[in-house]
Design a protein around this motif. Structure first.
Motif, mmCIF file in Angstrom:
data_model
loop_
_atom_site.group_PDB
_atom_site.id
_atom_site.type_symbol
_atom_site.label_atom_id
_atom_site.label_comp_id
_atom_site.label_asym_id
_atom_site.label_seq_id
_atom_site.Cartn_x
_atom_site.Cartn_y
_atom_site.Cartn_z
ATOM 1 N N GLY A 129 -61.157 -59.938 11.514
ATOM 2 C CA GLY A 129 -59.805 -60.454 11.465
ATOM 3 C C GLY A 129 -59.102 -60.075 10.183
ATOM 4 N N ARG A 130 -58.074 -60.872 9.830
ATOM 5 C CA ARG A 130 -57.310 -60.653 8.598
ATOM 6 C C ARG A 130 -58.040 -61.299 7.431
ATOM 7 N NH1 ARG A 130 -52.413 -63.584 9.005
ATOM 8 N NH2 ARG A 130 -53.573 -64.937 10.380
ATOM 9 N N VAL B 169 -58.250 -62.938 3.643
ATOM 10 C CA VAL B 169 -57.533 -63.636 2.585
ATOM 11 C C VAL B 169 -58.444 -63.592 1.361
ATOM 12 C CG1 VAL B 169 -56.505 -65.797 1.804
ATOM 13 C CG2 VAL B 169 -56.404 -65.172 4.233
ATOM 14 N N LEU C 212 -55.708 -71.248 0.561
ATOM 15 C CA LEU C 212 -55.996 -70.919 1.962
ATOM 16 C C LEU C 212 -54.995 -71.576 2.910
ATOM 17 C CD1 LEU C 212 -59.884 -71.055 2.230
ATOM 18 C CD2 LEU C 212 -58.395 -69.042 2.279
ATOM 19 N N ALA D 130 -52.114 -69.668 4.002
ATOM 20 C CA ALA D 130 -52.355 -68.685 5.059
ATOM 21 C C ALA D 130 -52.678 -69.372 6.389
ATOM 22 C CB ALA D 130 -53.508 -67.756 4.663
ATOM 23 N N ALA E 123 -55.191 -71.527 6.837
ATOM 24 C CA ALA E 123 -56.651 -71.544 6.992
ATOM 25 C C ALA E 123 -57.268 -72.732 6.278
ATOM 26 C CB ALA E 123 -57.243 -70.249 6.448
ATOM 27 N N ARG F 13 -63.007 -70.907 7.458
ATOM 28 C CA ARG F 13 -62.687 -69.472 7.476
ATOM 29 C C ARG F 13 -63.272 -68.728 6.278
ATOM 30 N NH1 ARG F 13 -61.724 -69.061 12.555
ATOM 31 N NH2 ARG F 13 -59.882 -70.178 13.270
ATOM 32 N N ALA G 185 -61.896 -65.140 2.692
ATOM 33 C CA ALA G 185 -61.817 -65.789 4.004
ATOM 34 C C ALA G 185 -61.400 -64.756 5.040
ATOM 35 C CB ALA G 185 -60.805 -66.939 3.966
ATOM 36 N N LEU H 109 -59.460 -64.599 8.770
ATOM 37 C CA LEU H 109 -58.645 -65.319 9.756
ATOM 38 C C LEU H 109 -58.558 -64.490 11.029
ATOM 39 C CD1 LEU H 109 -57.809 -66.469 6.954
ATOM 40 C CD2 LEU H 109 -55.590 -66.868 7.932
#
Length: 131
Positions: free
Chosen positions: A25-26, A28, A61, A64, A66, A70, A127, A129
């Protein structure tokens, strides 16, 4: 999307951390957070500073969208490894109060100093996401 713990089958189970995490995923990337509050004040003691540093990570977080579940990795920098070891009994409940029972991959190293003279600990987080 969830993170999956990676545990070689013939290794002993880690306590309070994971050997590895798998996710997609994305990302952070949370820069090192020290144990000061929003006004730049440090609480007294290693455990209190650790709690605040973890809360600071969660505040970043949250920007974002989250939470702690995460986090795939935490890197801890401490100025006194003996102080960390002596605080383990008190750290467990504090960690769980802030992070729940989520134990990502972790590294902890002792450093000569941190950029803020009052800081006893600095923690950075990675992290993942969902896309």
């Amino acid at each position: 999307m969830t993170l999956t713990r990676l545990q070689p089958p013939d290794w002993p189970a880690p306590k309070g951390y994971a050997n590895g995490m798998l996710g997609r995923g994305r990302m952070v990337l949370v820069g090192g957070q020290v144990g000061w509050d929003a006004a730049g004040r440090f609480p007294a003691g290693f455990v209190a500073q650790t709690e605040q540093a973890l809360r600071n990570i969660l505040a970043v977080l949250a920007e974002a969208g989250a939470g702690p579940e995460r986090i795939g990795r935490l890197t801890w920098y401490v100025t006194d490894i003996a102080e960390y070891r002596d605080s383990l009994a008190a750290l467990g409940p504090v960690y769980r109060a802030v992070m729940g029972r989520h134990y990502p991959a972790m590294t902890l190293v002792q450093v000569a100093a941190l950029v803020e003279p009052e800081a006893r600990v600095e923690i950075e987080a990675t992290a993942i996401l969902p896309d």
